[in-house]
Design a protein around this motif. Structure first.
Motif, PDB file in Angstrom:
ATOM      1  N   ASP A   1      -7.141  -3.134 -12.599  1.00  0.00           N
ATOM      2  CA  ASP A   1      -5.947  -2.628 -13.363  1.00  0.00           C
ATOM      3  C   ASP A   1      -5.143  -1.721 -12.616  1.00  0.00           C
ATOM      4  OD1 ASP A   1      -6.527  -4.152 -15.670  1.00  0.00           O
ATOM      5  OD2 ASP A   1      -8.001  -2.446 -16.136  1.00  0.00           O
ATOM      6  N   TYR A   2      -6.041  -1.036 -11.535  1.00  0.00           N
ATOM      7  CA  TYR A   2      -5.104   0.274 -10.727  1.00  0.00           C
ATOM      8  C   TYR A   2      -5.179  -0.495  -9.101  1.00  0.00           C
ATOM      9  CZ  TYR A   2      -9.934   2.004  -9.462  1.00  0.00           C
ATOM     10  OH  TYR A   2     -11.202   2.013  -9.246  1.00  0.00           O
ATOM     11  N   LYS A   3      -5.485  -1.708  -8.939  1.00  0.00           N
ATOM     12  CA  LYS A   3      -5.533  -2.110  -7.811  1.00  0.00           C
ATOM     13  C   LYS A   3      -4.180  -2.412  -7.171  1.00  0.00           C
ATOM     14  CE  LYS A   3      -5.937  -7.008  -8.642  1.00  0.00           C
ATOM     15  NZ  LYS A   3      -7.011  -8.121  -8.211  1.00  0.00           N
ATOM     16  N   LYS A   4      -3.087  -2.480  -7.959  1.00  0.00           N
ATOM     17  CA  LYS A   4      -1.815  -2.588  -7.795  1.00  0.00           C
ATOM     18  C   LYS A   4      -1.035  -1.421  -7.283  1.00  0.00           C
ATOM     19  CE  LYS A   4      -1.324  -6.793 -10.423  1.00  0.00           C
ATOM     20  NZ  LYS A   4      -0.434  -7.441 -11.667  1.00  0.00           N
ATOM     21  N   GLU A   5      -1.834  -0.162  -7.515  1.00  0.00           N
ATOM     22  CA  GLU A   5      -1.360   1.233  -7.097  1.00  0.00           C
ATOM     23  C   GLU A   5      -0.640   1.105  -5.680  1.00  0.00           C
ATOM     24  OE1 GLU A   5      -0.588   4.127  -8.664  1.00  0.00           O
ATOM     25  OE2 GLU A   5      -1.361   3.769 -10.743  1.00  0.00           O
ATOM     26  N   LYS A   6       0.475   1.627  -5.233  1.00  0.00           N
ATOM     27  CA  LYS A   6       1.076   1.441  -3.813  1.00  0.00           C
ATOM     28  C   LYS A   6       0.437   2.887  -3.060  1.00  0.00           C
ATOM     29  CE  LYS A   6       4.616  -1.692  -4.911  1.00  0.00           C
ATOM     30  NZ  LYS A   6       5.984  -1.995  -5.030  1.00  0.00           N
ATOM     31  N   ILE A   7       0.057   2.601  -1.946  1.00  0.00           N
ATOM     32  CA  ILE A   7      -0.438   3.931  -0.922  1.00  0.00           C
ATOM     33  C   ILE A   7       0.395   3.880   0.209  1.00  0.00           C
ATOM     34  CG2 ILE A   7      -2.285   2.360  -0.205  1.00  0.00           C
ATOM     35  CD1 ILE A   7      -3.853   4.997   0.322  1.00  0.00           C
ATOM     36  N   PRO A   8       1.161   4.931   0.422  1.00  0.00           N
ATOM     37  CA  PRO A   8       1.936   5.205   1.835  1.00  0.00           C
ATOM     38  C   PRO A   8       0.994   5.163   2.734  1.00  0.00           C
ATOM     39  CG  PRO A   8       2.479   6.772   0.163  1.00  0.00           C
ATOM     40  CD  PRO A   8       1.103   6.112  -0.383  1.00  0.00           C
ATOM     41  N   LEU A   9       0.965   4.273   3.857  1.00  0.00           N
ATOM     42  CA  LEU A   9      -0.059   4.119   4.998  1.00  0.00           C
ATOM     43  C   LEU A   9       0.490   4.478   6.176  1.00  0.00           C
ATOM     44  CD1 LEU A   9      -2.902   3.355   4.761  1.00  0.00           C
ATOM     45  CD2 LEU A   9      -2.387   1.078   5.588  1.00  0.00           C
ATOM     46  N   PRO A  10       0.434   5.714   6.713  1.00  0.00           N
ATOM     47  CA  PRO A  10       0.763   5.991   8.265  1.00  0.00           C
ATOM     48  C   PRO A  10      -0.386   5.486   9.314  1.00  0.00           C
ATOM     49  CG  PRO A  10      -0.053   7.803   6.961  1.00  0.00           C
ATOM     50  CD  PRO A  10      -0.118   6.842   6.369  1.00  0.00           C
TER      51      PRO A  10
END
Length: 419
Positions: free
Chosen positions: A124-133
């Motif tokens: 369910d929460y795997k679609k959360e988007k993470i900013p990735l530097p």
């Protein structure tokens, strides 16, 4: 929400693209007699050490079932989890601690399912988007966050030590008041000890006396020991005109009074006189039922309409004979009394609730100084308690501000504003 104005070389990925989640199937009962050197964790942290492990590398543990769902912590290498938890592992281009801090920005409540036992699932929460530097920037952000959080956590630790000791200091002041020490000449050593009582040595909570210490039997010269029945009326009755307007206290508002969220209803005496407890100005009301009277909670009722009122029968009312004892002196005395301990033999349980008896209140012994000394004690306690309440408010507000500061730093970190 992801900031679309991220620095150059930053990407935005879903959690599914940068990490994996796996569940544990270890049942707690199966390792009850197992011992070894490898740690196994549960929802509250380390449970014990066992002779095997199921997770090879450092990972993140997350509570997926039951109380505490969404709680996250770092797991060392060669560890295990019980079955109510899952573990998350970062891919090669993701710093594990960077992921750890990012997960603390997610509101997992929106992903909870199940009414009796709450659950959250990675699906369910795997679609959360993470900013990735880039990886080196992730490491720099983690270092800045952890340096800042270390200072914040240290401040929180000190504030909580003060928070812990404020009620203990109040209890100590009350003990001194009714032992005759509060009105003794105060010297610098006493004041130093008072300060140490709040924060302890080195900012640690001090090994303080327990709440509601017993009043010593030796009392100062000029003091007496009296029962409350000798100096107060317990549950006094009032003969009033039926048309007289009085303050009415419904049962469901009693608990609110202790939270200073209380207002009286005005009714005629004829409407409330039968089956209710009689009240009058400056009386002290003690709720009989456990949740209200626990730890000596009571109130002085002021500003009753025409000086009188009626309340629930779940109250014991104490009216001080002001030629002998001050109402506020009685009020503070009740705050030294651990009703749940000292009055336990007087409880009568109904529907699972414990109740305190009128006889216990009537026979309760109180150290009684002259009225002038009572007045002095009340003034000192009011002054000191007012300062402690301001300190308590400051501590609570500071803790809230520090939590907001953490959230703000996390927000800045994942907008690219910390680099």
């Amino acid at each position: 929400m992801i900031n679309h104005n991220l620095p150059k070389n930053w990407e935005v990925k879903t959690l599914a693209e940068v990490c994996t989640s796996k569940n544990s199937n270890i049942v707690l009962s199966s390792i009850e007699n197992n011992t070894g050197k490898y740690p196994i964790y549960g929802a509250k942290g380390l449970l014990k050490t066992i002779d095997f492990y199921t997770i090879e590398n450092e990972s993140l543990g997350i509570v997926k079932d039951g109380a505490g769902v969404g709680r996250i912590f770092l797991l060392p290498e060669k560890s295990s989890l019980i079955g109510t938890m899952a573990y998350i592992q970062a891919n090669k281009n993701l710093n594990l601690k960077y992921l750890y801090h990012f997960l603390h920005t997610i509101n997992f409540n929106q992903y909870i399912s199940g009414s009796a036992i709450p659950h959250i699932y990675f699906r369910d929460y795997k679609k959360e988007k993470i900013p990735l530097p880039p990886l080196e920037v992730q490491k720099a952000i983690v270092e800045k966050l952890e340096n800042a959080f270390a200072h914040i956590d240290e401040a929180v630790r000190h504030l909580k030590s003060v928070q812990t000791n404020i009620p203990r200091l109040k209890s100590s002041l009350l003990h001194c008041a009714f032992s005759g020490k509060l009105t003794e000449s105060q010297n610098s050593s006493h004041e130093v000890q008072t300060l140490k009582s709040v924060v302890g040595e080195g900012g640690e909570p001090s090994p303080f006396k327990p709440l509601h210490p017993p009043i010593k039997t030796e009392i100062p010269q000029g003091w007496e020991i009296k029962t409350l029945g000798e100096v107060c009326k317990i549950n006094p009755k009032n003969k009033l005109d039926d048309d007289l307007e009085v303050s009415f206290i419904p049962m469901n508002l009693i608990a609110d009074k202790y939270q200073n969220k209380f207002s009286y209803e005005i009714r005629k005496w004829s409407e409330v006189k039968k089956g209710y407890t009689h009240l009058q100005n400056r009386c002290i009301a003690i709720a009989k039922i456990t949740p209200c009277f626990e730890n000596g909670k009571c109130v002085i009722l002021q500003d009753l309409k025409n000086g009188y009122g009626a309340g629930t029968t779940e109250l014991i009312v104490v009216l001080a004979d002001e030629n002998k004892i001050l109402p506020k002196f009685v009020f503070y005395f009740f705050n030294t009394t651990n009703f749940t301990k000292e009055g336990v033999k007087n409880f009568k349980g109904t529907a699972g609730q414990l109740r305190i008896s009128k006889d216990f209140i009537t026979n309760l012994q109180i150290p009684l100084p002259p009225l002038a000394t009572q007045n002095q004690i009340v003034r000192i306690l009011e002054f000191k308690f007012a300062h402690l309440e301001k300190l308590e408010q400051f501590v609570n507000e500071s803790l809230e501000n520090l939590q907001r500061l953490k959230s703000s730093l996390l927000n800045q970190a994942f907008k690219g504003e910390l680099v």
